[in-house]
Design a protein around this motif. Structure first.
Motif, PDB file in Angstrom:
ATOM      1  N   ARG A  98      62.140  52.108  41.820  1.00 34.04           N
ATOM      2  CA  ARG A  98      63.395  52.818  41.623  1.00 34.04           C
ATOM      3  C   ARG A  98      63.145  54.314  41.701  1.00 34.04           C
ATOM      4  NH1 ARG A  98      63.027  48.774  38.050  1.00 34.04           N
ATOM      5  NH2 ARG A  98      62.443  50.106  36.319  1.00 34.04           N
ATOM      6  N   ASP A  99      63.901  55.003  42.540  1.00 35.48           N
ATOM      7  CA  ASP A  99      63.839  56.458  42.660  1.00 35.48           C
ATOM      8  C   ASP A  99      65.101  57.049  42.050  1.00 35.48           C
ATOM      9  OD1 ASP A  99      61.396  56.745  43.909  1.00 35.48           O
ATOM     10  OD2 ASP A  99      62.216  56.837  45.924  1.00 35.48           O
ATOM     11  N   TYR A 100      64.915  57.999  41.136  1.00 33.57           N
ATOM     12  CA  TYR A 100      66.038  58.654  40.468  1.00 33.57           C
ATOM     13  C   TYR A 100      66.034  60.137  40.798  1.00 33.57           C
ATOM     14  CZ  TYR A 100      66.172  54.420  37.638  1.00 33.57           C
ATOM     15  OH  TYR A 100      66.249  53.124  37.228  1.00 33.57           O
ATOM     16  N   THR A 101      67.161  60.624  41.246  1.00 40.62           N
ATOM     17  CA  THR A 101      67.352  62.048  41.480  1.00 40.62           C
ATOM     18  C   THR A 101      68.847  62.327  41.428  1.00 40.62           C
ATOM     19  OG1 THR A 101      66.604  63.920  42.805  1.00 40.62           O
ATOM     20  CG2 THR A 101      67.573  62.085  44.006  1.00 40.62           C
ATOM     21  N   ASN A 102      69.216  63.572  41.583  1.00 36.38           N
ATOM     22  CA  ASN A 102      70.622  63.954  41.666  1.00 36.38           C
ATOM     23  C   ASN A 102      70.979  63.969  43.149  1.00 36.38           C
ATOM     24  OD1 ASN A 102      72.967  65.479  42.024  1.00 36.38           O
ATOM     25  ND2 ASN A 102      72.602  66.686  40.185  1.00 36.38           N
ATOM     26  N   PRO A 103      71.732  62.982  43.651  1.00 31.48           N
ATOM     27  CA  PRO A 103      71.992  62.914  45.088  1.00 31.48           C
ATOM     28  C   PRO A 103      72.793  64.115  45.619  1.00 31.48           C
ATOM     29  CG  PRO A 103      73.128  61.134  43.938  1.00 31.48           C
ATOM     30  CD  PRO A 103      72.294  61.856  42.934  1.00 31.48           C
ATOM     31  N   ALA A 104      73.669  64.679  44.801  1.00 34.10           N
ATOM     32  CA  ALA A 104      74.427  65.860  45.251  1.00 34.10           C
ATOM     33  C   ALA A 104      73.485  67.043  45.457  1.00 34.10           C
ATOM     34  CB  ALA A 104      75.521  66.199  44.243  1.00 34.10           C
ATOM     35  N   TYR A 105      72.544  67.218  44.533  1.00 32.42           N
ATOM     36  CA  TYR A 105      71.554  68.287  44.654  1.00 32.42           C
ATOM     37  C   TYR A 105      70.670  68.062  45.888  1.00 32.42           C
ATOM     38  CZ  TYR A 105      67.455  71.131  43.479  1.00 32.42           C
ATOM     39  OH  TYR A 105      66.402  72.016  43.525  1.00 32.42           O
TER      40      TYR A 105
END
Length: 126
Positions: free
Chosen positions: A112-119
């Protein structure tokens, strides 16, 4: 793939990933691996995950993961990473990411990769 422990296995996986040869990821992945990135729907199965990365490698000029910190607790590996992504003709975007790997029998069963997709999108368009 001759990793001696889970820390080394994931570091070897990231190094192999950086060669951008999707088929080379296969030996690291369980047959029923589930991959979830940036809030998208999960991709299930080794072949489907490899196909996804083939597409990513074909569409991006550069794809490179760098591990900043990594922690291991049994079969769970948590890695703070910078995902360097560059669309054709664009500069490399350093997307901060948290990756969670669940290992089973020496292979990645869940990723699982977590980040802020908008950023991430903003960085990619710069």
């Amino acid at each position: 793939m001759a990793a001696t422990d889970n820390d080394t296995l994931i570091r070897d996986f990231v190094n192999t990933f950086n060669a951008q040869v999707a088929d080379a990821l296969g030996p690291f992945l369980a047959d029923d691996v589930a991959f979830t990135a940036y809030g998208d729907s999960p991709v299930e199965g080794r072949d489907a995950v490899i196909a996804l990365w083939k597409g990513v490698f074909a569409n991006f000029e550069q794809v490179r993961f760098e591990t900043v910190h990594q922690a291991v607790n049994g079969h769970i590996v948590i890695a703070e990473q910078i995902h360097g992504l560059a669309l054709p003709g664009r500069k490399l975007a350093p997307v901060m990411n948290m990756a969670i790997y669940e290992l089973r029998d020496g292979r990645i069963a869940a990723w699982r990769d977590y980040t802020n997709p908008a950023y991430a999108s903003t960085l990619l368009q710069a």
